[in-house]
Motif scaffolding. Structure first.
Motif, PDB file in Angstrom:
ATOM      1  N   PRO A  97      34.707  20.468  22.378  1.00  0.00           N
ATOM      2  CA  PRO A  97      33.867  21.039  21.331  1.00  0.00           C
ATOM      3  C   PRO A  97      34.184  22.497  21.053  1.00  0.00           C
ATOM      4  N   GLU A  98      33.787  22.928  19.855  1.00  0.00           N
ATOM      5  CA  GLU A  98      33.934  24.325  19.467  1.00  0.00           C
ATOM      6  C   GLU A  98      33.075  25.172  20.417  1.00  0.00           C
ATOM      7  N   GLY A  99      33.566  26.354  20.802  1.00  0.00           N
ATOM      8  CA  GLY A  99      32.769  27.227  21.652  1.00  0.00           C
ATOM      9  C   GLY A  99      32.708  26.753  23.091  1.00  0.00           C
ATOM     10  N   LEU A 153      40.360  18.247  19.211  1.00  0.00           N
ATOM     11  CA  LEU A 153      40.242  19.653  19.626  1.00  0.00           C
ATOM     12  C   LEU A 153      39.650  20.470  18.486  1.00  0.00           C
ATOM     13  N   ASP A 154      38.532  21.141  18.746  1.00  0.00           N
ATOM     14  CA  ASP A 154      37.874  21.941  17.715  1.00  0.00           C
ATOM     15  C   ASP A 154      38.151  23.428  17.951  1.00  0.00           C
ATOM     16  N   GLU A 155      39.050  23.973  17.178  1.00  0.00           N
ATOM     17  CA  GLU A 155      39.397  25.405  17.220  1.00  0.00           C
ATOM     18  C   GLU A 155      39.767  25.901  18.610  1.00  0.00           C
ATOM     19  N   PRO A 156      40.774  25.301  19.247  1.00  0.00           N
ATOM     20  CA  PRO A 156      41.122  25.729  20.601  1.00  0.00           C
ATOM     21  C   PRO A 156      41.623  27.163  20.678  1.00  0.00           C
ATOM     22  N   LYS A 208      34.645  20.911   9.112  1.00  0.00           N
ATOM     23  CA  LYS A 208      35.604  20.464  10.133  1.00  0.00           C
ATOM     24  C   LYS A 208      34.900  19.971  11.395  1.00  0.00           C
ATOM     25  N   THR A 209      33.974  20.807  11.902  1.00  0.00           N
ATOM     26  CA  THR A 209      33.254  20.415  13.115  1.00  0.00           C
ATOM     27  C   THR A 209      32.397  19.174  12.849  1.00  0.00           C
ATOM     28  N   THR A 210      31.797  19.127  11.669  1.00  0.00           N
ATOM     29  CA  THR A 210      30.990  17.953  11.302  1.00  0.00           C
ATOM     30  C   THR A 210      31.855  16.692  11.314  1.00  0.00           C
TER      31      THR A 210
HETATM   32 MG   LIG Z   1      33.583  24.403  13.166  1.00  0.00          MG
END
Ligand SMILES: [Mg+2]
Ligand SMILES: Nc1ncnc2c1ncn2[C@@H]1O[C@H](COP(=O)(O)OP(=O)(O)OP(=O)(O)O)[C@@H](O)[C@H]1O
Length: 246
Positions: free
Chosen positions: A82-84, A161-164, A40-42
């Motif tokens: 981004p995630e994190g 949005l990555d894992e908000p 997903k992030t990729t």
């Molecule tokens: Mg990810």
């Protein structure tokens, strides 16, 4: 608005994304759901230009972007949270938000940017209270609000949005999800990556399910919520609270 065709992405010689094709239309919220390590992030990093695909094409507003720098892609109106979180810890909340609007200063002027800042503070009153605080000292949930606020300040036409909701208490997850729908109603198109499939599907128009780098299912969010495989793999047993988009 966004069209991805037959994308392949590798880390070194290890294939991660395998022949991904998808699209996001103007005005939509589209979610990508999938387990840890599914890619997903990729996928988001490939869209925003941080990773180059070795095959396939990505177009945004009818322009090919898969060979562009991340900076140019942001200027075209595509921003990623981004995630994190990745906020600027040594800067204050206000400075972080101002950085979000950096590339618009010439185009939009101070007044417009001030109005947007006001809107971020209305969406997240906590950020107003803490506007002078160093971002690195905010709580995890507050940092997540700041990351979304900063992306908003860029006024993107497409927000990734990555894992908000990652690591947030249920009440704050609700606030974040509500904010996403508000931004969407104001005209922002949104692509949402989430492990919390139930929440993601409840606010999305459409969704894609990613499994080990491939899209294995796609369709309207309401259909995916009813899909037996999605229920088994991503919604667990307690799927009664999946609500349709209001
Ligand atoms: Mg990810
Ligand atoms: N920089 C990298 N170098 C090598 N392999 C990587 C790199 N980044 C990610 N990977 C690998 O690629 C695969 C997909 O990772 P990715 O981060 O896209 O997954 P994800 O779906 O976002 O997972 P999560 O839900 O845990 O965030 C994983 O197997 C991961 O180990």
């Amino acid at each position: 608005m966004l069209k991805i065709q037959n994308i392949h992405t590798r880390y070194g010689s290890v294939p991660v994304l395998k022949n991904i094709s998808l699209h996001v239309d103007r005005g939509e919220i589209v979610c990508i759901i999938g387990a840890n390590g599914a890619g997903k992030t990729t996928l988001l990093s490939t869209i925003s230009g941080i990773i180059r695909p070795y095959q396939g094409s990505i177009s945004f507003m009818d322009t090919l972007i898969h060979r562009m720098s991340p900076d140019r892609i942001v200027k075209m109106g595509l921003s990623q949270v981004p995630e994190g979180r990745q906020i600027f810890s040594p800067l204050t909340v206000l400075e972080n938000l101002e950085i979000g609007a950096f590339h618009r200063r010439k185009r939009d002027g101070k007044k417009k940017i001030r109005q947007d800042l006001e809107q971020v503070f209305e969406l997240f009153p906590r950020l107003r209270e803490r506007s002078g605080q160093l971002a690195g000292t905010l709580s995890g949930g507050e940092q997540q609000m700041l990351a979304i606020g900063r992306a908003f300040m860029a006024r993107p036409s497409l927000l990734l949005l990555d894992e908000p909701s990652l690591g947030l208490a249920p009440k704050l997850v609700e606030t974040i999800m509500k904010t996403i729908t508000i931004l969407n109603r104001q005209g922002m198109t949104i692509m949402l990556v989430e492990q919390n499939a139930r929440k993601a599907l409840s606010i999305s128009h459409r969704g894609y399910v990613l499994e080990t780098g491939r899209i294995i299912l796609q369709g309207p969010a309401a259909d995916l919520s009813e899909d037996a495989e999605v229920r088994r793999a991503y919604l667990g047993r307690d799927y009664s609270s999946v609500t349709e988009r209001s």
